[in-house]
Write a protein that holds these residues in place. Structure first.
Motif, PDB file in Angstrom:
ATOM      1  N   THR A   1       0.862  -1.181   0.000  1.00 28.56           N
ATOM      2  CA  THR A   1       0.000   0.000   0.000  1.00 28.56           C
ATOM      3  C   THR A   1       0.892   1.223   0.000  1.00 28.56           C
ATOM      4  OG1 THR A   1      -1.786  -1.163   1.115  1.00 28.56           O
ATOM      5  CG2 THR A   1      -1.830   1.242   1.204  1.00 28.56           C
ATOM      6  N   VAL A   2       0.634   2.106  -0.956  1.00 28.19           N
ATOM      7  CA  VAL A   2       1.444   3.301  -1.175  1.00 28.19           C
ATOM      8  C   VAL A   2       0.586   4.522  -0.847  1.00 28.19           C
ATOM      9  CG1 VAL A   2       2.793   4.587  -2.869  1.00 28.19           C
ATOM     10  CG2 VAL A   2       2.650   2.084  -3.040  1.00 28.19           C
ATOM     11  N   ASN A   3       1.125   5.423  -0.073  1.00 25.49           N
ATOM     12  CA  ASN A   3       0.397   6.640   0.301  1.00 25.49           C
ATOM     13  C   ASN A   3       0.489   7.664  -0.818  1.00 25.49           C
ATOM     14  OD1 ASN A   3      -0.464   5.754   2.898  1.00 25.49           O
ATOM     15  ND2 ASN A   3       1.662   5.949   3.545  1.00 25.49           N
ATOM     16  N   ALA A   4      -0.253   7.377  -1.895  1.00 21.50           N
ATOM     17  CA  ALA A   4      -0.269   8.257  -3.065  1.00 21.50           C
ATOM     18  C   ALA A   4      -1.447   7.857  -3.948  1.00 21.50           C
ATOM     19  CB  ALA A   4       1.036   8.123  -3.844  1.00 21.50           C
ATOM     20  N   PRO A   5      -1.892   8.771  -4.797  1.00 19.26           N
ATOM     21  CA  PRO A   5      -2.981   8.457  -5.722  1.00 19.26           C
ATOM     22  C   PRO A   5      -2.574   7.361  -6.718  1.00 19.26           C
ATOM     23  CG  PRO A   5      -2.598  10.838  -5.622  1.00 19.26           C
ATOM     24  CD  PRO A   5      -1.468  10.171  -4.892  1.00 19.26           C
ATOM     25  N   VAL A   6      -3.558   6.626  -7.172  1.00 16.78           N
ATOM     26  CA  VAL A   6      -3.316   5.499  -8.075  1.00 16.78           C
ATOM     27  C   VAL A   6      -2.568   5.933  -9.335  1.00 16.78           C
ATOM     28  CG1 VAL A   6      -5.557   5.585  -9.275  1.00 16.78           C
ATOM     29  CG2 VAL A   6      -4.324   3.410  -9.081  1.00 16.78           C
ATOM     30  N   GLN A   7      -2.882   7.108  -9.876  1.00 17.11           N
ATOM     31  CA  GLN A   7      -2.210   7.572 -11.096  1.00 17.11           C
ATOM     32  C   GLN A   7      -0.699   7.698 -10.880  1.00 17.11           C
ATOM     33  OE1 GLN A   7      -3.225   8.154 -14.347  1.00 17.11           O
ATOM     34  NE2 GLN A   7      -1.070   8.516 -14.750  1.00 17.11           N
ATOM     35  N   ASP A   8      -0.293   8.184  -9.701  1.00 19.04           N
ATOM     36  CA  ASP A   8       1.133   8.320  -9.403  1.00 19.04           C
ATOM     37  C   ASP A   8       1.810   6.961  -9.303  1.00 19.04           C
ATOM     38  OD1 ASP A   8       0.552  11.011  -9.284  1.00 19.04           O
ATOM     39  OD2 ASP A   8       0.874  11.197  -7.117  1.00 19.04           O
ATOM     40  N   VAL A   9       1.140   6.014  -8.666  1.00 18.42           N
ATOM     41  CA  VAL A   9       1.705   4.671  -8.498  1.00 18.42           C
ATOM     42  C   VAL A   9       1.808   3.980  -9.855  1.00 18.42           C
ATOM     43  CG1 VAL A   9       1.452   2.440  -7.354  1.00 18.42           C
ATOM     44  CG2 VAL A   9       0.782   4.542  -6.153  1.00 18.42           C
ATOM     45  N   TRP A  10       0.736   4.047 -10.624  1.00 22.19           N
ATOM     46  CA  TRP A  10       0.692   3.426 -11.959  1.00 22.19           C
ATOM     47  C   TRP A  10       1.840   3.948 -12.836  1.00 22.19           C
ATOM     48  CZ3 TRP A  10      -2.401  -0.057 -14.677  1.00 22.19           C
ATOM     49  CH2 TRP A  10      -2.362   0.008 -16.064  1.00 22.19           C
TER      50      TRP A  10
ATOM     51  N   GLU B   1      -9.142   6.327  -0.105  1.00 23.18           N
ATOM     52  CA  GLU B   1      -8.772   7.422   0.788  1.00 23.18           C
ATOM     53  C   GLU B   1      -7.350   7.925   0.534  1.00 23.18           C
ATOM     54  OE1 GLU B   1      -9.713   6.440   4.839  1.00 23.18           O
ATOM     55  OE2 GLU B   1     -11.695   5.668   4.282  1.00 23.18           O
ATOM     56  N   GLY B   2      -6.983   8.051  -0.749  1.00 27.92           N
ATOM     57  CA  GLY B   2      -5.693   8.615  -1.110  1.00 27.92           C
ATOM     58  C   GLY B   2      -4.525   7.652  -1.087  1.00 27.92           C
ATOM     59  N   ALA B   3      -4.761   6.408  -0.705  1.00 25.97           N
ATOM     60  CA  ALA B   3      -3.705   5.400  -0.708  1.00 25.97           C
ATOM     61  C   ALA B   3      -4.024   4.360  -1.787  1.00 25.97           C
ATOM     62  CB  ALA B   3      -3.591   4.725   0.649  1.00 25.97           C
ATOM     63  N   THR B   4      -2.978   3.837  -2.396  1.00 24.05           N
ATOM     64  CA  THR B   4      -3.139   2.864  -3.471  1.00 24.05           C
ATOM     65  C   THR B   4      -2.530   1.534  -3.069  1.00 24.05           C
ATOM     66  OG1 THR B   4      -3.060   4.613  -5.131  1.00 24.05           O
ATOM     67  CG2 THR B   4      -2.614   2.368  -5.892  1.00 24.05           C
ATOM     68  N   THR B   5      -3.294   0.478  -3.240  1.00 23.70           N
ATOM     69  CA  THR B   5      -2.784  -0.872  -3.012  1.00 23.70           C
ATOM     70  C   THR B   5      -2.460  -1.497  -4.361  1.00 23.70           C
ATOM     71  OG1 THR B   5      -4.077  -1.115  -0.992  1.00 23.70           O
ATOM     72  CG2 THR B   5      -3.303  -3.150  -2.037  1.00 23.70           C
ATOM     73  N   VAL B   6      -1.263  -2.052  -4.448  1.00 22.16           N
ATOM     74  CA  VAL B   6      -0.839  -2.787  -5.626  1.00 22.16           C
ATOM     75  C   VAL B   6      -0.766  -4.251  -5.226  1.00 22.16           C
ATOM     76  CG1 VAL B   6       0.960  -3.122  -7.370  1.00 22.16           C
ATOM     77  CG2 VAL B   6       0.563  -0.835  -6.410  1.00 22.16           C
ATOM     78  N   ASP B   7      -1.546  -5.071  -5.917  1.00 25.34           N
ATOM     79  CA  ASP B   7      -1.525  -6.513  -5.699  1.00 25.34           C
ATOM     80  C   ASP B   7      -0.865  -7.171  -6.905  1.00 25.34           C
ATOM     81  OD1 ASP B   7      -2.973  -6.745  -3.183  1.00 25.34           O
ATOM     82  OD2 ASP B   7      -4.715  -6.045  -4.319  1.00 25.34           O
ATOM     83  N   VAL B   8       0.180  -7.936  -6.649  1.00 20.35           N
ATOM     84  CA  VAL B   8       0.903  -8.641  -7.702  1.00 20.35           C
ATOM     85  C   VAL B   8       0.591 -10.119  -7.560  1.00 20.35           C
ATOM     86  CG1 VAL B   8       3.184  -9.209  -8.631  1.00 20.35           C
ATOM     87  CG2 VAL B   8       2.752  -6.932  -7.661  1.00 20.35           C
ATOM     88  N   GLU B   9       0.263 -10.736  -8.682  1.00 25.88           N
ATOM     89  CA  GLU B   9       0.006 -12.177  -8.706  1.00 25.88           C
ATOM     90  C   GLU B   9       0.781 -12.751  -9.883  1.00 25.88           C
ATOM     91  OE1 GLU B   9      -3.826 -14.500 -10.074  1.00 25.88           O
ATOM     92  OE2 GLU B   9      -4.111 -13.659  -8.066  1.00 25.88           O
ATOM     93  N   LEU B  10       1.521 -13.826  -9.659  1.00 28.18           N
ATOM     94  CA  LEU B  10       2.283 -14.420 -10.745  1.00 28.18           C
ATOM     95  C   LEU B  10       2.384 -15.923 -10.596  1.00 28.18           C
ATOM     96  CD1 LEU B  10       5.860 -14.681 -10.057  1.00 28.18           C
ATOM     97  CD2 LEU B  10       4.931 -12.590  -9.091  1.00 28.18           C
ATOM     98  N   ASP B  11       2.549 -16.569 -11.734  1.00 24.76           N
ATOM     99  CA  ASP B  11       2.799 -18.006 -11.776  1.00 24.76           C
ATOM    100  C   ASP B  11       4.303 -18.211 -11.736  1.00 24.76           C
ATOM    101  OD1 ASP B  11       0.065 -18.549 -12.178  1.00 24.76           O
ATOM    102  OD2 ASP B  11       0.267 -18.339 -14.347  1.00 24.76           O
TER     103      ASP B  11
END
Length: 151
Positions: free
Chosen positions: A9-18, A113-123
């Motif tokens: 979870t990153v304390n930033a808007p999704v656009q910034d994280v992306w 609420e201004g924080a972005t969660t990045v979920d990574v899933e891989l085989d």
């Protein structure tokens, strides 16, 4: 193949994280955890082919080839692996390449609420699980640090 999952979870808007996760310069920063010279060739557009590259132990170029299966901006990137790069050459026919063909890697983004969660899933093949379990949390922590230092 085992299904592996990692999250940050990153304390930033999704656009910034992306943008930070996928932009060439910052991609090289956060993926340096996997290989100090990590890079990619291609783009993240749906249907595109993309190569994830780095030097091999002998100095030659090595990496993976994927197709961008899905790209929903600020929401999801889904990759399907179709080959590997060995000594700077594409390999889609060897037994080693065929062993992971069709493997998926997905990045899902959600903002609250201004924080972005990045979920990574891989085989992953069993032989790489320990390496990914060590590296992915460090890479995601580095991504978080890069984004939060700029926000």
């Amino acid at each position: 193949m085992e299904k592996l999952r990692y999250s940050v979870t990153v304390n930033a808007p999704v656009q910034d994280v992306w943008t930070t996760m996928l932009d060439d310069a910052t991609y090289r920063e956060w993926t340096s955890v996997f290989n100090s010279e990590s890079s990619y060739e291609g783009n993240w557009n749906q249907g595109s082919e993309i190569r994830f590259l780095g030097p091999d132990g002998d100095g030659s170029v090595a990496g993976m080839i994927a197709t961008v299966e899905e790209n929903r901006p600020n929401e999801l990137i889904s990759l399907r692996y179709i080959g590997q790069v060995v000594n700077g050459e594409d390999d889609t026919t060897s037994e080693a390449a065929k062993a992971f063909m069709g493997a998926y890697e997905k990045y899902a983004f959600s903002e609250s609420e201004g924080a972005t969660t990045v979920d990574v899933e891989l085989d992953s093949d069993e032989e790489f699980v320990a390496m990914f379990d060590d590296a992915w949390p460090l890479a995601l922590a580095k991504l978080k640090a890069i984004v939060e230092s700029r926000s």
